[in-house]
Design a protein around this motif. Structure first.
Motif, PDB file in Angstrom:
ATOM      1  N   SER A  19     -12.522  -0.971 -21.153  1.00  0.00           N
ATOM      2  CA  SER A  19     -11.054  -1.007 -21.260  1.00  0.00           C
ATOM      3  C   SER A  19     -10.403  -1.335 -19.915  1.00  0.00           C
ATOM      4  N   GLU A  20      -9.119  -1.674 -19.983  1.00  0.00           N
ATOM      5  CA  GLU A  20      -8.353  -1.957 -18.777  1.00  0.00           C
ATOM      6  C   GLU A  20      -8.239  -0.698 -17.902  1.00  0.00           C
ATOM      7  N   ASN A  21      -8.011   0.454 -18.528  1.00  0.00           N
ATOM      8  CA  ASN A  21      -7.984   1.711 -17.769  1.00  0.00           C
ATOM      9  C   ASN A  21      -9.307   1.958 -17.053  1.00  0.00           C
ATOM     10  N   GLY A  22     -10.390   1.659 -17.714  1.00  0.00           N
ATOM     11  CA  GLY A  22     -11.714   1.835 -17.126  1.00  0.00           C
ATOM     12  C   GLY A  22     -11.898   0.941 -15.910  1.00  0.00           C
ATOM     13  N   ARG A  23     -11.451  -0.300 -16.048  1.00  0.00           N
ATOM     14  CA  ARG A  23     -11.579  -1.257 -14.947  1.00  0.00           C
ATOM     15  C   ARG A  23     -10.782  -0.768 -13.735  1.00  0.00           C
ATOM     16  N   LEU A  24      -9.581  -0.275 -14.003  1.00  0.00           N
ATOM     17  CA  LEU A  24      -8.730   0.248 -12.935  1.00  0.00           C
ATOM     18  C   LEU A  24      -9.344   1.487 -12.286  1.00  0.00           C
ATOM     19  N   ALA A  25      -9.816   2.400 -13.135  1.00  0.00           N
ATOM     20  CA  ALA A  25     -10.408   3.650 -12.644  1.00  0.00           C
ATOM     21  C   ALA A  25     -11.567   3.352 -11.706  1.00  0.00           C
ATOM     22  N   LYS A  26     -12.378   2.361 -12.078  1.00  0.00           N
ATOM     23  CA  LYS A  26     -13.571   2.082 -11.271  1.00  0.00           C
ATOM     24  C   LYS A  26     -13.209   1.669  -9.848  1.00  0.00           C
ATOM     25  N   GLU A  27     -12.095   0.968  -9.693  1.00  0.00           N
ATOM     26  CA  GLU A  27     -11.675   0.552  -8.348  1.00  0.00           C
ATOM     27  C   GLU A  27     -11.466   1.770  -7.440  1.00  0.00           C
ATOM     28  N   PHE A  28     -10.909   2.827  -7.996  1.00  0.00           N
ATOM     29  CA  PHE A  28     -10.677   4.041  -7.207  1.00  0.00           C
ATOM     30  C   PHE A  28     -11.971   4.813  -6.995  1.00  0.00           C
ATOM     31  N   MET A  29     -12.785   4.888  -8.030  1.00  0.00           N
ATOM     32  CA  MET A  29     -14.040   5.638  -7.924  1.00  0.00           C
ATOM     33  C   MET A  29     -14.985   4.989  -6.913  1.00  0.00           C
ATOM     34  N   GLU A  30     -14.967   3.666  -6.843  1.00  0.00           N
ATOM     35  CA  GLU A  30     -15.778   2.933  -5.855  1.00  0.00           C
ATOM     36  C   GLU A  30     -15.424   3.348  -4.434  1.00  0.00           C
ATOM     37  N   LYS A  31     -14.163   3.712  -4.245  1.00  0.00           N
ATOM     38  CA  LYS A  31     -13.688   4.085  -2.902  1.00  0.00           C
ATOM     39  C   LYS A  31     -13.706   5.598  -2.687  1.00  0.00           C
ATOM     40  N   GLY A  32     -14.159   6.323  -3.696  1.00  0.00           N
ATOM     41  CA  GLY A  32     -14.207   7.777  -3.584  1.00  0.00           C
ATOM     42  C   GLY A  32     -12.835   8.418  -3.622  1.00  0.00           C
ATOM     43  N   GLN A  33     -11.851   7.689  -4.145  1.00  0.00           N
ATOM     44  CA  GLN A  33     -10.483   8.217  -4.207  1.00  0.00           C
ATOM     45  C   GLN A  33     -10.178   8.750  -5.591  1.00  0.00           C
ATOM     46  N   LEU A  34      -9.099   9.529  -5.671  1.00  0.00           N
ATOM     47  CA  LEU A  34      -8.681  10.047  -6.967  1.00  0.00           C
ATOM     48  C   LEU A  34      -8.129   8.916  -7.831  1.00  0.00           C
TER      49      LEU A  34
ATOM     50  N   ILE B 265     -39.771  10.160 -18.761  1.00  0.00           N
ATOM     51  CA  ILE B 265     -38.397  10.405 -18.318  1.00  0.00           C
ATOM     52  C   ILE B 265     -38.172   9.764 -16.951  1.00  0.00           C
ATOM     53  N   ALA B 266     -39.135   9.953 -16.043  1.00  0.00           N
ATOM     54  CA  ALA B 266     -39.005   9.412 -14.689  1.00  0.00           C
ATOM     55  C   ALA B 266     -38.721   7.913 -14.722  1.00  0.00           C
ATOM     56  N   ALA B 267     -39.360   7.208 -15.644  1.00  0.00           N
ATOM     57  CA  ALA B 267     -39.246   5.748 -15.701  1.00  0.00           C
ATOM     58  C   ALA B 267     -37.869   5.278 -16.156  1.00  0.00           C
ATOM     59  N   ARG B 268     -37.144   6.132 -16.868  1.00  0.00           N
ATOM     60  CA  ARG B 268     -35.854   5.661 -17.400  1.00  0.00           C
ATOM     61  C   ARG B 268     -34.638   6.214 -16.639  1.00  0.00           C
ATOM     62  N   LEU B 269     -34.878   6.985 -15.565  1.00  0.00           N
ATOM     63  CA  LEU B 269     -33.763   7.601 -14.840  1.00  0.00           C
ATOM     64  C   LEU B 269     -32.860   6.551 -14.170  1.00  0.00           C
ATOM     65  N   THR B 270     -31.574   6.842 -14.127  1.00  0.00           N
ATOM     66  CA  THR B 270     -30.632   5.923 -13.486  1.00  0.00           C
ATOM     67  C   THR B 270     -29.879   6.657 -12.378  1.00  0.00           C
ATOM     68  N   GLN B 271     -29.183   5.851 -11.550  1.00  0.00           N
ATOM     69  CA  GLN B 271     -28.410   6.416 -10.444  1.00  0.00           C
ATOM     70  C   GLN B 271     -26.947   6.025 -10.623  1.00  0.00           C
ATOM     71  N   ARG B 272     -26.031   6.904 -10.264  1.00  0.00           N
ATOM     72  CA  ARG B 272     -24.609   6.576 -10.384  1.00  0.00           C
ATOM     73  C   ARG B 272     -24.184   5.566  -9.324  1.00  0.00           C
ATOM     74  N   PHE B 273     -23.201   4.696  -9.658  1.00  0.00           N
ATOM     75  CA  PHE B 273     -22.803   3.650  -8.708  1.00  0.00           C
ATOM     76  C   PHE B 273     -22.176   4.226  -7.436  1.00  0.00           C
ATOM     77  N   ASP B 274     -21.678   5.482  -7.507  1.00  0.00           N
ATOM     78  CA  ASP B 274     -21.049   6.057  -6.311  1.00  0.00           C
ATOM     79  C   ASP B 274     -21.944   7.073  -5.605  1.00  0.00           C
ATOM     80  N   ASP B 275     -23.224   7.048  -5.900  1.00  0.00           N
ATOM     81  CA  ASP B 275     -24.143   8.009  -5.274  1.00  0.00           C
ATOM     82  C   ASP B 275     -24.865   7.471  -4.046  1.00  0.00           C
ATOM     83  N   THR B 276     -24.150   6.773  -3.173  1.00  0.00           N
ATOM     84  CA  THR B 276     -24.731   6.409  -1.895  1.00  0.00           C
ATOM     85  C   THR B 276     -24.158   7.364  -0.859  1.00  0.00           C
ATOM     86  N   GLU B 277     -24.838   7.439   0.298  1.00  0.00           N
ATOM     87  CA  GLU B 277     -24.370   8.340   1.354  1.00  0.00           C
ATOM     88  C   GLU B 277     -22.937   7.986   1.760  1.00  0.00           C
TER      89      GLU B 277
END
Ligand code: AP5
Length: 222
Positions: free
Chosen positions: A48-63, A151-163
């Motif tokens: 959705s458009e809201n999702g696209r917008l939300a991701k821009e903020f989440m990428e930056k670690g902002q609210l 389970i180990a083979a299918r695990l994923t990482q969140r896009f904002d889980d970098t240091e």
């Protein structure tokens, strides 16, 4: 006579263990787990458009702006299962405006749980985190490793889980934490979060059992 459903909020820095404790709390107390971050990730996945917008903020670690988050959480809290079974709200409110909005809609928690974990521990938790897309379970490569190879083979990482991104999320958290905590002073319980996940849960479990017991003996519940 039916007991009043529990209404709980859980708060804490990024990777303080909110999602992990929510798994354990819902297992025992059967509340509806409502995670603001999960709702936002589902919105992103929907395209959705809201999702696209939300991701821009989440990428930056902002609210993510209130226009998106507030109604999303309100709608989920208003669903029948949340009202009847009780709810466990995770990662909301993160600002006083979010808290006020919720209060305005008539949602008042019974207990506000704060997980306290020293900052130097948080980054290691973030980078080691993995998620199972099949069960939704949260793992950590060192502290909660997957049970099987499959389970180990299918695990994923969140896009904002970098240091780098975790540090931005932490900065945002630190800017808002005082405002949020001051709203729930009288119902806040602080939990020592830098222990094993079972030891952390034991503290929460004690608080929730006491709360239920108090209610059952209080004259107002008659
Ligand atoms: P959100 O998804 O809520 O992320 P967060 O707050 O950064 O919290 P996390 O999910 O990273 O951590 P957690 O505390 O749940 O820890 P976990 O149990 O997984 O939000 C993401 C983004 O969405 C935000 O940055 C923002 O942009 C947006 N957003 C969300 N809510 C919003 C709102 N209200 N308004 C506006 N924007 C919003 O544990 C972490 C790791 O540690 C795991 O690997 C786990 O296995 C391990 N672990 C857990 N407990 C222990 C323990 N006791 N010992 C050792 N390891 C442990």
């Amino acid at each position: 006579e039916k007991a009043k459903p529990l209404k709980i909020m859980i708060s804490g820095a990024p990777a303080s263990g909110k999602g992990t404790q929510c798994e354990l709390i819902t297992q025992k107390y059967g509340l509806v787990h409502i995670s603001a971050g999960d709702l936002l990730r589902a919105e992103i996945a929907s395209g959705s458009e809201n999702g696209r917008l939300a991701k821009e903020f989440m990428e930056k670690g902002q609210l993510v702006p209130d226009e998106i988050v507030v109604m999303m959480v309100k709608d989920r809290l208003s669903q029948k299962d949340s009202e009847q079974t009780g709810w466990l709200l995770d990662g909301y409110p993160r600002s006083s405006s979010q808290g006020k909005a919720l209060k305005g809609f008539g949602f008042q928690p019974d207990l506000f749980i704060v997980l306290e974990v020293p900052e130097n521990i948080l980054i290691e938790r973030v980078v080691g985190r993995r998620l199972d897309p099949v069960t939704g379970k949260i793992y950590h490569m060192k502290y909660s490793p997957p049970e099987t190879e499959e389970i180990a083979a299918r695990l994923t990482q969140r896009f904002d889980d970098t240091e780098e991104k975790a540090k931005l999320r932490l900065k945002t958290h630190n800017q808002n934490v005082t405002d949020v905590l001051s709203m729930y002073d009288d119902i806040t319980i602080k939990i020592e979060g830098n222990r094993s996940k079972d030891q952390v849960f034991a503290q929460i479990d004690t608080a929730l059992s006491e709360l239920l017991q108090q209610r059952n003996t209080a004259p107002s519940s008659l």
